[in-house]
Design an enzyme around this catalytic site. Sequence first.
Site, PDB file in Angstrom:
ATOM      1  N   CYS A 162      40.951  38.414  34.228  1.00 53.06           N
ATOM      2  CA  CYS A 162      40.129  39.630  34.294  1.00 53.06           C
ATOM      3  C   CYS A 162      39.415  39.920  32.980  1.00 53.06           C
ATOM      4  O   CYS A 162      38.387  40.609  32.978  1.00 53.06           O
ATOM      5  CB  CYS A 162      40.981  40.827  34.697  1.00 53.06           C
ATOM      6  N   GLU A 222      44.042  48.813  36.571  1.00 60.87           N
ATOM      7  CA  GLU A 222      43.602  47.754  35.662  1.00 60.87           C
ATOM      8  C   GLU A 222      42.687  46.845  36.468  1.00 60.87           C
ATOM      9  O   GLU A 222      43.157  46.013  37.248  1.00 60.87           O
ATOM     10  CB  GLU A 222      44.803  46.994  35.084  1.00 60.87           C
TER      11      GLU A 222
END
Length: 469
Positions: A245, A211
Amino acid sequence: MADSLRASLGQLQQQAAAGWPDLATRRRWLDGLARMIRDHQAEWVAAVDADFGGRSAVETRLAELFPSLEAVTLARRKLRGWMRPQRRGTSIWFWPARAEVRPLPLGVVGVIVPWNYPVFLSLGPLVSALAAGNRVMVKMSELTPRTGALLERLCQRYLGPDVVRVVNGDADVAAAFAALPFDHLLFTGSTRVGRMVMQAAAANLTPVTLELGGKCPLLLAPGFDMARAVGSIVAGKLLNAGQTCVAPDYVLLHERDRDAFVAAIRQQALRAYPQPAANPDYTAIINQAHYSRLVAWREQARELGARVEAMCEQDDAAMAAARKLPLTLIENAPPQATVMQEEIFGPLLPVITYREFDAALAHINARPRPLALYLFDDDAARIEQVLRSTRCGGVTVNDTLLHVVQDQLPFGGIGPSGMGHYHGHEGFLTFSKLLPVLRQSRLAGAVLTRPPHGSVVQRLLRLMLGEMQ
């Protein structure tokens, strides 16, 4: 440290080899996670605040504790169905055999946690891995030592060392951790470090879920209502001071909408975070190194001719002392500016104008595939055009960030922004081995294909291969 890590992994592997945990055991583990979250909210908030040197308590509860608890609730409710063997069809040539798929635990899962959301990004993978029946080792970031120590203590209390082990330490510990022969390894962090983690895992043929991040675009359709858009943009960009993110990394808007956008976002930023230096709802940059990095990128853009404008008046000395930066628009930055090349991870927001909508899509598609894309538009045909012509990890239309906290949607990147998924059922599947099982009948037609091969099998093959039609 490497020997200690291998010993911990070996002990968890022994527990995993003793047998797969049943539904009741997995629910008990999930209940332990829920109690860890609910019963220790003040401790989580205090630990994260201390690690950041100023983390909004509301943000920790809203963006870390709440989605973690939601993930537990969904997994516990759906777990019986997720664990149930699934019937599958069999080819007519093998009737009356029966087929099914059984989801089995992988064994021991490793999780490497970043610093920006240390609670959610440790507990979220734990939910998926434990629901799938695995034991877990968690490596916390050295930048959040207090949160890591709290997680270690609570996991020891509510789950025990036979189920979860938490590792704290520096980058050398993280490197040794990534090199362990896990049955699956999940890493959340930068693309650069993700490459190193994948390389380390490859030595053991350990499958990985990465991720990562990247530059998530926010695309405003021509003429979109600015008053409606900027609330979501400010909330998504300034949550955790942009250290997210999936935060909008840059904005694409029509050149005619530029002035309206700047005026509206300035007003919203002032309304959302007045006096940011002393505002407890506005989070600090994690450490001085990251603060200095953001200031350097901002000043580099200015030196290269960009228009740099803070969206609020602030006392620079007070902001620096608090390690806080205001929302800052950066316009007309040249492509070589670092803010146009690297994931920003802070409250700097490049603004790019376009004349034709297709040019904006071309800009997005000419760059590495992002973890998230945000589109503000009410035109159904144009929305469909964007969804069909771009590639990214996930999309939210007319808001920001919210697709990430929908537990029945998978979360994951594509290409440089990651590989694999977790959250909800997809997380359960990621940490499971789907075991195919075929049950043969006494009256098995397959016996006709066994040697010795006579005329019967020759006729059967002609039929199977369509030669007798």
